[in-house]
Each structure stands twice: as C-alpha cells, then as structure tokens.
Design an enzyme around this catalytic site. Structure first.
Site, PDB file in Angstrom:
ATOM      1  N   SER A 177       0.846  -1.191   0.000  1.00  0.00           N
ATOM      2  CA  SER A 177       0.000   0.000   0.000  1.00  0.00           C
ATOM      3  C   SER A 177       0.890   1.254   0.000  1.00  0.00           C
ATOM      4  O   SER A 177       1.841   1.315  -0.793  1.00  0.00           O
ATOM      5  CB  SER A 177      -0.932  -0.057   1.211  1.00  0.00           C
ATOM      6  OG  SER A 177      -2.065   0.720   1.008  1.00  0.00           O
ATOM      7  N   ASP A 428      -8.369  -5.875  -5.582  1.00  0.00           N
ATOM      8  CA  ASP A 428      -8.093  -4.718  -4.735  1.00  0.00           C
ATOM      9  C   ASP A 428      -8.396  -3.419  -5.466  1.00  0.00           C
ATOM     10  O   ASP A 428      -7.822  -3.154  -6.530  1.00  0.00           O
ATOM     11  CB  ASP A 428      -6.605  -4.762  -4.351  1.00  0.00           C
ATOM     12  CG  ASP A 428      -6.160  -3.546  -3.574  1.00  0.00           C
ATOM     13  OD1 ASP A 428      -7.023  -2.854  -2.995  1.00  0.00           O
ATOM     14  OD2 ASP A 428      -4.938  -3.294  -3.555  1.00  0.00           O
ATOM     15  N   HIS A 453      -5.874  -6.766  -1.543  1.00  0.00           N
ATOM     16  CA  HIS A 453      -4.798  -5.820  -1.221  1.00  0.00           C
ATOM     17  C   HIS A 453      -3.552  -6.558  -0.719  1.00  0.00           C
ATOM     18  O   HIS A 453      -3.573  -7.166   0.342  1.00  0.00           O
ATOM     19  CB  HIS A 453      -5.334  -4.844  -0.174  1.00  0.00           C
ATOM     20  CG  HIS A 453      -4.663  -3.500  -0.145  1.00  0.00           C
ATOM     21  ND1 HIS A 453      -4.278  -2.805  -1.269  1.00  0.00           N
ATOM     22  CD2 HIS A 453      -4.331  -2.694   0.905  1.00  0.00           C
ATOM     23  CE1 HIS A 453      -3.740  -1.648  -0.919  1.00  0.00           C
ATOM     24  NE2 HIS A 453      -3.755  -1.552   0.389  1.00  0.00           N
TER      25      HIS A 453
END
Lengths: 486, 486
Positions: A177, A428, A453
């Site tokens: 991320s 994601d 994710h």
C-alpha cells in the site's frame, strides 16, 4: 442535500480506506464496538530498537531529533554479508506491519536475511515532538514521504556501520500500500542504499491531478460483480431507496431498527453517516477479499465479498433491499455475532494513524476521488479540489499540492528506474492506481487476478490461489537475481 | 603559530576556490583593486524571466514564495518539440553562467534547442527573503541543493505547461563545477524531468567524509609541475622562507616592499594573510590554466601557470625566492600592469555568492581539505572537522553534516544512474574529486588531459587543444543519442 464528497484516508494494516462524508475531511471512523484483532503480542520473534533521527533532513536550522522505532530480527541472518530485508513502514504502528507481512518471515531463512521493520515518522511511537504535534500544524511540517525516505536511508547507514558483518549487505525493500509506494520510491531515490524493491499494491499513480477519480470505485464494483451481478445492482439501487425511506414518515426509525443502530437516526446528516458506514464496509471488503478467514480490522470469513453479497444476490427493492443490506453488513461489522447494536458514527481502531494520514492527504498525498453512479455502484459524487483545499486550510492550515508527487516521484515515466516489482491483486480497488504493466526488464508488474490488497505480502496459506503462489515465486526469483548482481 | 586550516569556498564563474585561513570560515577574498571582467552586458541574446517558487518544497507549513530568475533563448528552438538545454545554475549570478557557457550557445542551432539558464536560489537576484536572509540563519534554512533541484524540476514543468510546443520537449541539463554536480544529481533524482546531463568538472566525490583531503592540493601541484618542476620546488620552499624572513628584524617591511603591498605587514596574522593570497592565486591559476587568454576573475595570458612559473623556474632561495614569487604573483594579480600596490586582505568580486556558499559549506557541502607539504607544494595543514564545525556554529548557528551528501546523492555507487557525462580537465584541481572512470555504458567519464576547470563548457576557440575538441564531439554524440531514445 449537500453534495457528498469522497475522502480517501488510510487505515493501518496496509489498508487505504475511502470514506464518504458530507463534511470534508472529517473522516468517519470505523465503529468502536466491533472486535479488532490484537497485535499487542507478536507472532514473531524480534527486538525493538530506536535510532535518533534528525526531524528535518532537508534543513539545518532545526537541529531537533526524535526516536525512530524499528524492529529487527537477525535469527536467520548470515552475518557474512547476508542481505537485509527492510520493510518501509507506512501509516501505522510498525508492529502491525511486522506481524502481518508473513512473506518476509517465510523467505528470510532461505535468503539468510536480516529483517528490519522501520516505523514511519508520526506513526506508532515514532512521533517527532510527541502527541502534541497533532495539535500544532508547525510541528507536523516534517511529516512528508521525503523525510520518511531519508529516515530509512539514514537507518540503513546506521545498521551497516553498527552491526558487524552487515557493511556489505545488500538491502531489499518491501512494502504494501503506501508502504509499497515508499519501497518503490526508496529504490528510485536512494538506489545506493537499496538494491531492489517489492512494492505490493502500491497505487503510485493514484496521487496525480490527472488520475481517473472514479477508477477506485469502479474496481470495488468490479470485485463485487465477480461475486454477484445482482448484488451490484442492488447496491446501486440502495442509495435512492435509503433516501426515499428516510424522507418518509417514521422512515428514520425504520432504518434505525433494520440496521440495529445503537443511536436512532435523527437527521439527513445521520443518514449520510449511515451511508458512509455502508460504503466503508464495501470498500474494505473489496480490499480484504482474501481466500481464507482473516482478522485484520474485523474478523472475516474466507472470500468475504461473496458472503456479503449472499443476502442481496437476487433482485430486491424497497424494504427488502434495506433488510438484505442490513444482513449483508453483518458480515463485515458483526461476523462473530457478538455485537447487539452498531454505533455507526464513531469508533477508533487501536494503533491507527488517522491524524497523520489526514495531514499527508492535505499536503502531498492528494488522491482525486469521485463516483459517477453508473460504472460504479455508489452514489454520484464529484471531485472538488477547491473544497478539498479549503478543508485542509481549515483543519491543518496547509494547502495541498496536487502536482508535487508527480514531479518528485517521476509520474508515469519510470524508464530510468530499475529493480522494482509492482505487484497488484486485481480484486483490490487500489490496483486501479497501480503499475499494471511492466515498464522494462527490471521494473516489472506482477498481476494476481484472485488477489486482494497485497495478498502476496501475507504469509503463505493452504487456501492461497495458485496466482498468488506463482506471484511469490516470481518475486523470490527477482529478489535472488538482484542479490546476485553487483 | 596556530594551525592553518584550509577552507574551501566557491567563487562564481564555475570556480571553486580554496582559501587558506587561520580564522576558520572567515573567507579571504580576492583583492579589490584588480580588474575583473564585466558581465553587465551580454554577448548573447536572451530574455530574463521570473517564476514564483515555493521557498520550502519539502514542507507545507511555510507557504512563502520567492521569484526565481531564469534566462531564456528560443531563437534556435524548433517549436515542434525541439529539446530544451537547461543550465542548472550554481553559486552565483546566472548571467555569468549564461555568458560563459559558450558550448551551449555553440550547439543550440544544430540541435534546434531552447536554452534556459536557471538561477540557483540565494544567488544573483533569486534570494528568498531578500538580502536580509544572509543575516538571519533561519531564513537561510532553505538554501540546500535539494531545494535548488526541486526549483529546477518545477521550472521545467512550468516551461512545458506554458510554452506551446514544448510539452514533449526533452531536457538536457548542463552544468559546470557545483553546477555540474547539480546537473548530475538532477538526472539521478528527477529522470522524469531530464533526459540526460553533462556534468563538467563536477567534483561530486569531494564532499565525503572519506575523501582524500590532500588530493586537491596534490593536483594543483601536479599542474604546476607540468610547467616546471623547479617552480614546484621553489613554491614548496617558499613558506619556510617567508616565515624565516618575517621573523627577522625588519623582515615584515622587507616582505611588504617586495610584494608591493598597499598596507605594510604588521603581525604574524598578516603574514598568514599574505600566504593565503599567494595560495589563492596558485589554486585559481591551476583551475583557469586555459590555452588562450581569458578574462574571468582576472585577465590572464594563455597557459597562465607557465607564465606564473617563469620567474621561479630555476632553483631559488632566500630573498631571490621571495622576489621571484612576487614577480610570479603579478601574472594573476596584475597582468594588465594597472595595479600599483596590492591590498591582500580584502576585496570583493562583483556578483559573488560567497555568503551563500559559506552557508552551504557549513551544512551539506563539506569538503575535507588538507595539505601534507610533501606530495603537494603547500604548507602542511590538517583537516579538523571539529574546528570546522565550531566555526559553522559560530557563524551560522548550524552544524555541518558530512555524511548527508553521500547518503542523498549515492556516494560512489552510481550503478543505478544513467545518461550522465562526467567530463574533467585533468589540469583542474577539482578533477581530484570527479568521476574519472566510466561507471557504465551510459554513465561515462570523458577526460581532457590538457583542460582546466570545465574548459569543454566554454565556447570553441582556435587555441583549443585537440582533446577538448574531441571531448565536445563526444558530448554532442551522447546528447544526440539521448534525444533519440524514447
């Protein structure tokens, strides 16, 4: 009704979350009373260390320092030059990332690697000027990605000069991320310090003026559509149904009852809060649509999107649609069944770095966000940078610069970069801002169609789909080749 | 006598100058009353423009701005995507660099290039907070190489978004000396903005803790030895002879007379000033040992080192050595013969950025400097970082960080860099900190054995040695190939 603005903020555990709010930048938080996993005890064996860092790496007048926390595990390390695997911490307590990046732990023995998890400044315990900083915009000035990267560079130099046998160790950066963005940028800006980077689910192209503001919501919608197309149609119809019901006599109390709310809805703003609460769950669910039960911010079953869609997988309308949605919400907000009512408007997640990310969103990390209600299943909302800016000026006395990240981190021109893997799970929503095509022989994209994710950064699991197993194998090969090259 | 410390500071016109001083950081300046070339009128046709820049690119709390000056010449430019040649300005008035980088002007028509000369913040007219900044350390905080590079990136983005036809133009950076370091670093840190860089006489490896502190003086000595080995032996013997004479009865007045000083020497400190004055000339001479008469900071004959050595090219000692040296100094300080006496302790060069560079030397740009009096021809002096630091704290209230430049700009590990030419004239003492070996196919070193400080950046001249002609041809080929690649 005021136009609803989407605000993206980031919640820990490698998650970005988009909140919908009628009050710009007043992030709605996940409700308090649902169970969260506990990270106070660790699954892994590491030591906690601290390094005195300059608060301002880019100026010399301010000589203040802070203590950066980092976690270190050297039990697998070959002290004769074994590599260093560095997790470039993102917006949260570093112990969370340490305990939830199983891939690094899984492969450390094979690579004889030292593991280091570096905490990002202004998160966890690594807070320049302490907690009071969040109440004084001047003290927040040093919360930038550039300062964080400089911290990581200085930390690695410190490790190499202080741990015997490590001076020639090659460093591989890992991150998911925002942490993945940092891992990629770290290689781009400091290739002298890091040999290569695995940037998992790193939406580096989201933070651009010209980004497609609807792409995120469209991807959430696509992930739900994979489970059930009727589910998407129902959600698309939901918002108007909620509005209609809310405007009817005793509509608010009906909604409060159906959704089992602790505090009955009393106003249009409360209805907005309810909608935000639903949107948050939907977005989260797409991000953590993992193939096995997981316990991040909420205990969830395997493939939670499918579970969520189950009560709304046939065409519904009116009260039936509302009742079905309320059941669906139970998957995300009450999977254990321990919650008797929902407090939709408040709630904190322990170890969250919401304030920090709010500030970052108001300075460098501007992600245009909108919904059109057609190609996505959400209520229509526009991207209004002016209103966004005004919110930032009000809350933090700073003005966001939507062009800076693109200038600083090379925008879409990665031709001069090398040794970076951009991996993306296509379930994601953040994959919408990721690097999905290889840019060169050494800046490569790995796609994980059945991954959410940064699934690849998680520890291996029997239920892992074959594509994430394959992704991890490819990643290991690239890392091995980087370590072999001079 | 106190230990003499070498202090390196930078004088305009792509020149670094090392000053020897017994008072740390109190830079001696070149004497006032000798002729300097005038740059108030330009040889070239350009327009002057200004861009409003953020004073702090790396923080958001300070929203102050300043006006960055840049010069632009588009008469040769092909507005259908012709390239942009950017001079990354260094420590001085940008008109000086514009008017003394003839190579860019010489090749602009062939490449149909737009020329831009960007002024470095805190020099020339581009001074955040104006001249008062130099009296307030807090206002100096934004004088760093990182901020300057960010200025250049933002400037290019501005040009591309505001000049029709330029949005797809490729950018090549040019720079000499510190400007060359910036050109190289610009490509390394912002390859999205710049396609390739010519870094001429850029001593990027001088500013390192582990740098060989004597290398600079050794190279000055080597350049003099090429002209005359007796000259070097004489200069080596000079310092003791000066000390001996100074300690004799009426020694000071004898020295004052021989050197034609306007103010007679009165103390040991004055003798140090005299020695600094001689050292400055010797260092300058090695840097500007050009094959034709030039008029930078002083009007000089062709091959001025040879001219300087002429009066001291046979073994001398005692008064004869002193008399010979005084004659030698006439080359640098009084070539036109218009000076009747020398004011060795004062003097300003118009458009100098001495204060700015003093600050930079006290923060990022720390160049270890020493002499051993054996392999070099100077008086022995040690490198004492502690004393250096104390001087910085006293003068600027800042503490230099000798490790930062190496961390930030990749130290000796340039394997991830691309499209950079490091050219070095080997007569130039700054070549001692330059990149003298190619690092890869696209990070290449070009050596110019008969060249002084970035001779290649100067306009072509009939007296140019064959090696600089060849260097410029190679540079053009690399630039052409960078422009052709995607």
């Amino acid at each position: 009704m005021a136009a609803h603005m989407k605000i993206c903020t980031v919640v820990v555990l490698l998650f970005f979350v988009c909140f919908t709010s009628s009050v710009l930048l007043k992030s709605k938080k996940i409700q308090k009373n649902r169970e969260v996993s506990k990270f106070s005890t660790s699954d892994y064996n590491y030591k906690t260390e601290y390094l005195t860092q300059k608060i301002d790496h880019f100026g010399f007048v301010n000589q203040d320092t802070y203590q950066q926390r980092y976690l270190i595990a050297d039990q697998y390390w070959d002290p004769n030059g074994g590599p260093i695997f560095l997790y470039t911490g993102n917006e949260g307590d570093i112990t969370l990332f340490c305990n939830n990046t199983g891939f690094m732990w899984d492969i450390a023995p094979e690579f004889k690697a030292m593991l280091i998890f570096a905490e990002h400044r202004y998160y966890g315990t690594s807070i320049p000027y302490g907690q009071t900083a969040f109440k004084d915009p001047k003290k927040m000035n040093f919360l930038t990605s550039e300062q964080a990267l400089a911290d990581y560079a200085v930390l690695i130099k410190h490790i190499k000069s202080s741990i015997p046998g490590s001076s020639q160790s090659k460093v591989i950066a890992f991150g998911g991320s925002y942490g993945g963005m940092l891992a990629a940028w770290f290689r781009m800006k400091y290739p002298n310090v890091v040999q290569g980077s695995l940037a998992a689910s790193a939406p580096i192209w989201t933070f651009r003026k010209d980004a497609d503001c609807d792409a995120f919501d469209r991807t959430v919608t696509g992930t739900f559509r994979k489970s059930s197309s009727a589910c998407v149609d129902n959600i698309k119809a939901l918002w108007k149904t909620l509005n209609t019901t809310a405007s009817q006599a005793s509509g608010l109390s009906k909604l409060s009852e159906i959704f089992h709310l602790c505090k009955p809805l009393k106003s249009a703003d409360d209805v907005t809060t309810l909608k935000n609460w639903i949107v948050s769950a939907l977005v989260y669910l797409a991000m953590v649509d993992y193939p096995y039960p997981s316990k991040f911010l909420a205990p969830l079953p395997a493939w939670p999107v499918k579970e969520t869609c189950r009560p709304i997988s046939t065409p519904l309308n009116g009260d039936n649609l509302i009742i079905g949605t309320a059941k669906a919400m139970n998957v995300f907000y009450n999977y254990t069944g321990s919650t008797s009512c929902f407090d939709i408007g408040s709630g904190d997640i322990p170890n969250l770095g919401i304030s920090g990310w709010d500030y970052q969103s108001c300075t460098e990390m501007v992600a245009p966000s909108c919904s059109n209600g057609k190609s996505d299943m959400f209520e229509k909302s526009a991207w209004d940078f002016k209103e966004y800016t005004n919110g930032c000026l009000k809350n933090w006395k700073v003005k966001p610069d939507i062009n800076w990240i693109e200038t600083q981190y090379w925008g879409k021109n990665l031709s001069a970069a090398s040794n970076i893997i951009f991996s993306n799970g296509l379930l994601d929503p953040w994959s919408s801002g990721g690097v999905l095509k290889s840019q060169s022989d050494s800046v490569v994209a790995i796609l994980i169609p059945n991954g959410a994710h940064h699934l690849d950064l998680r520890g291996s699991n029997k239920a892992d789909p074959v594509d994430v197993v394959s992704a991890r194998n490819q990643e290991k090969k690239y890392i091995a080749s980087w370590l072999k090259s001079p």
